[in-house]
Design a protein around this motif. Structure first.
Motif, PDB file in Angstrom:
ATOM      1  N   GLU A  19      38.016  42.878  16.721  1.00  0.00           N
ATOM      2  CA  GLU A  19      38.862  41.820  16.618  1.00  0.00           C
ATOM      3  C   GLU A  19      39.232  41.330  15.094  1.00  0.00           C
ATOM      4  O   GLU A  19      40.505  41.169  14.900  1.00  0.00           O
ATOM      5  CB  GLU A  19      38.187  40.342  17.165  1.00  0.00           C
ATOM      6  CG  GLU A  19      38.234  40.090  18.574  1.00  0.00           C
ATOM      7  CD  GLU A  19      37.601  39.114  19.266  1.00  0.00           C
ATOM      8  OE1 GLU A  19      36.999  38.393  18.225  1.00  0.00           O
ATOM      9  OE2 GLU A  19      37.480  38.858  20.383  1.00  0.00           O
ATOM     10  N   ASP A  20      38.168  41.906  14.283  1.00  0.00           N
ATOM     11  CA  ASP A  20      38.480  41.575  12.942  1.00  0.00           C
ATOM     12  C   ASP A  20      39.470  42.628  12.326  1.00  0.00           C
ATOM     13  O   ASP A  20      40.455  42.265  11.711  1.00  0.00           O
ATOM     14  CB  ASP A  20      37.161  41.570  12.022  1.00  0.00           C
ATOM     15  CG  ASP A  20      36.351  40.682  12.189  1.00  0.00           C
ATOM     16  OD1 ASP A  20      36.607  39.503  12.333  1.00  0.00           O
ATOM     17  OD2 ASP A  20      35.038  40.844  11.748  1.00  0.00           O
ATOM     18  N   MET A  21      39.249  43.934  13.041  1.00  0.00           N
ATOM     19  CA  MET A  21      40.304  44.820  12.597  1.00  0.00           C
ATOM     20  C   MET A  21      41.640  44.453  13.013  1.00  0.00           C
ATOM     21  O   MET A  21      42.811  44.859  12.524  1.00  0.00           O
ATOM     22  CB  MET A  21      39.897  46.453  12.990  1.00  0.00           C
ATOM     23  CG  MET A  21      38.598  46.589  12.334  1.00  0.00           C
ATOM     24  SD  MET A  21      38.389  48.507  12.827  1.00  0.00           S
ATOM     25  CE  MET A  21      37.765  48.259  14.421  1.00  0.00           C
ATOM     26  N   MET A  22      41.853  44.027  14.225  1.00  0.00           N
ATOM     27  CA  MET A  22      43.072  43.519  14.854  1.00  0.00           C
ATOM     28  C   MET A  22      43.807  42.644  14.225  1.00  0.00           C
ATOM     29  O   MET A  22      45.004  42.315  14.225  1.00  0.00           O
ATOM     30  CB  MET A  22      42.716  43.200  16.570  1.00  0.00           C
ATOM     31  CG  MET A  22      42.297  44.323  17.151  1.00  0.00           C
ATOM     32  SD  MET A  22      43.595  46.008  17.344  1.00  0.00           S
ATOM     33  CE  MET A  22      42.655  46.902  16.112  1.00  0.00           C
ATOM     34  N   ASN A  23      42.887  41.467  13.791  1.00  0.00           N
ATOM     35  CA  ASN A  23      43.602  40.532  12.783  1.00  0.00           C
ATOM     36  C   ASN A  23      43.789  40.594  11.424  1.00  0.00           C
ATOM     37  O   ASN A  23      44.464  39.775  10.932  1.00  0.00           O
ATOM     38  CB  ASN A  23      42.572  39.235  13.146  1.00  0.00           C
ATOM     39  CG  ASN A  23      42.563  38.931  14.641  1.00  0.00           C
ATOM     40  OD1 ASN A  23      43.545  38.922  15.280  1.00  0.00           O
ATOM     41  ND2 ASN A  23      41.344  38.149  15.228  1.00  0.00           N
ATOM     42  N   HIS A  24      43.182  41.488  10.885  1.00  0.00           N
ATOM     43  CA  HIS A  24      43.123  41.849   9.509  1.00  0.00           C
ATOM     44  C   HIS A  24      43.646  42.917   8.964  1.00  0.00           C
ATOM     45  O   HIS A  24      44.206  43.070   7.487  1.00  0.00           O
ATOM     46  CB  HIS A  24      41.899  41.219   8.789  1.00  0.00           C
ATOM     47  CG  HIS A  24      41.469  39.982   9.134  1.00  0.00           C
ATOM     48  ND1 HIS A  24      41.885  38.633   8.453  1.00  0.00           N
ATOM     49  CD2 HIS A  24      40.686  39.234   9.994  1.00  0.00           C
ATOM     50  CE1 HIS A  24      41.320  37.710   9.035  1.00  0.00           C
ATOM     51  NE2 HIS A  24      40.601  37.911   9.920  1.00  0.00           N
ATOM     52  N   CYS A  25      43.877  44.086   9.659  1.00  0.00           N
ATOM     53  CA  CYS A  25      44.282  45.271   9.113  1.00  0.00           C
ATOM     54  C   CYS A  25      45.909  45.390   9.290  1.00  0.00           C
ATOM     55  O   CYS A  25      46.621  44.690  10.332  1.00  0.00           O
ATOM     56  CB  CYS A  25      43.650  46.505   9.847  1.00  0.00           C
ATOM     57  SG  CYS A  25      42.017  46.752   9.431  1.00  0.00           S
ATOM     58  N   SER A  26      46.513  46.195   8.608  1.00  0.00           N
ATOM     59  CA  SER A  26      48.119  46.217   9.007  1.00  0.00           C
ATOM     60  C   SER A  26      48.198  46.799  10.241  1.00  0.00           C
ATOM     61  O   SER A  26      47.824  47.842  10.829  1.00  0.00           O
ATOM     62  CB  SER A  26      48.365  47.196   7.838  1.00  0.00           C
ATOM     63  OG  SER A  26      48.260  46.611   6.411  1.00  0.00           O
ATOM     64  N   PRO A  27      49.478  46.488  10.951  1.00  0.00           N
ATOM     65  CA  PRO A  27      49.850  46.881  12.168  1.00  0.00           C
ATOM     66  C   PRO A  27      49.883  48.485  12.161  1.00  0.00           C
ATOM     67  O   PRO A  27      49.663  48.994  13.437  1.00  0.00           O
ATOM     68  CB  PRO A  27      51.104  46.242  12.323  1.00  0.00           C
ATOM     69  CG  PRO A  27      51.267  45.096  11.675  1.00  0.00           C
ATOM     70  CD  PRO A  27      50.457  45.453  10.351  1.00  0.00           C
TER      71      PRO A  27
END
Length: 239
Positions: free
Chosen positions: A186-194
């Motif tokens: 979830e952290d990667m989905m919410n904070h990494c670039s699309p």
């Protein structure tokens, strides 16, 4: 004349409930079966593995010397004492290859310092298997182990890894305890670039294995089922 020293064999184990002879070469299994003295992170799981591969000795005759995350360098001389007396030993991992993301490196370093021969055994590594199945850069890569538990620190680390991929193209590999997989994802989905590419490698070498590479944007549309399953996460650029 100096007394002959034993050899430390680095004993790989399976990554889960797969059959040992599916993932570990016959020669490595034969060596593991003949040894009686083992340095292990957990005696119970080590005994279970040796029983599964069919040790040549009664289980009660096997000797175990514990080297875990609480062990310190001062504990190591006691662990390698049989080697100095000419007895061969095995360093057995909890999962996969010893001395990677486990404390076995302390024993290996002590052997080199005492001129004791070290022989690595071939076996599964979730790090390497995840990398070669990701489609990412296999020439330059870094393994970071577990990311920080603190959310603020974890997000900071993810930004560093993402920037490193953009700057160098080197693959970044990391992991999490299974019950925290969803939180990290979830952290990667919410904070990494699309457009950031992430590979999720789940249940490596098991019959339930799934290894998939998507951009963050694609993962959001099709999230993986990774709750409480062993995973390796990779961030990189497709070749």
């Amino acid at each position: 004349m100096a007394a002959k020293k034993g050899t430390l064999y680095l004993i790989p184990t399976t990554l889960g409930e797969s059959k040992p002879d599916w993932v570990i070469p016959a020669g490595v299994l034969a060596t593991s079966r003949r040894l009686k003295h083992f340095i292990a992170e957990n005696e119970r799981s080590a005994r279970r593995y040796l029983k599964a591969i069919g040790t040549e000795h009664p289980l009660d005759d096997l000797q175990f010397y514990i080297l875990d995350k609480r062990s310190k360098a001062i504990d190591v001389p006691r662990l390698i004492a049989p080697l100095l007396q000419g007895v061969d030993m095995g360093l057995i991992s909890e999962a996969g290859l010893p001395a990677i993301a486990d404390p076995g490196g302390l024993a290996v370093a002590a052997c080199h310092q005492n001129k004791i021969k070290v022989v690595p055994g071939t076996g599964p590594s979730s790090i390497v298997l995840g990398l070669i199945a990701s489609g990412f850069n296999g020439q330059e890569f870094s393994f970071h182990g577990y990311l920080p538990m603190n959310k603020k620190d974890r997000l900071h680390k993810l930004r560093i890894l993402e920037n490193e991929v953009r700057k160098t193209g080197a693959t970044q590999i990391f992991m999490e305890t299974p019950f925290r997989n969803e939180s990290l994802f979830e952290d990667m989905m919410n904070h990494c670039s699309p457009g950031t590419e992430i590979c999720v490698a789940t249940d490596i070498t098991l019959q339930t294995e799934v290894i998939t590479t998507h951009t963050v944007d694609e993962w959001i549309k099709h999230p993986p089922k990774i709750d409480k399953r062993p995973c390796m996460f990779l961030m990189g650029v497709s070749c």
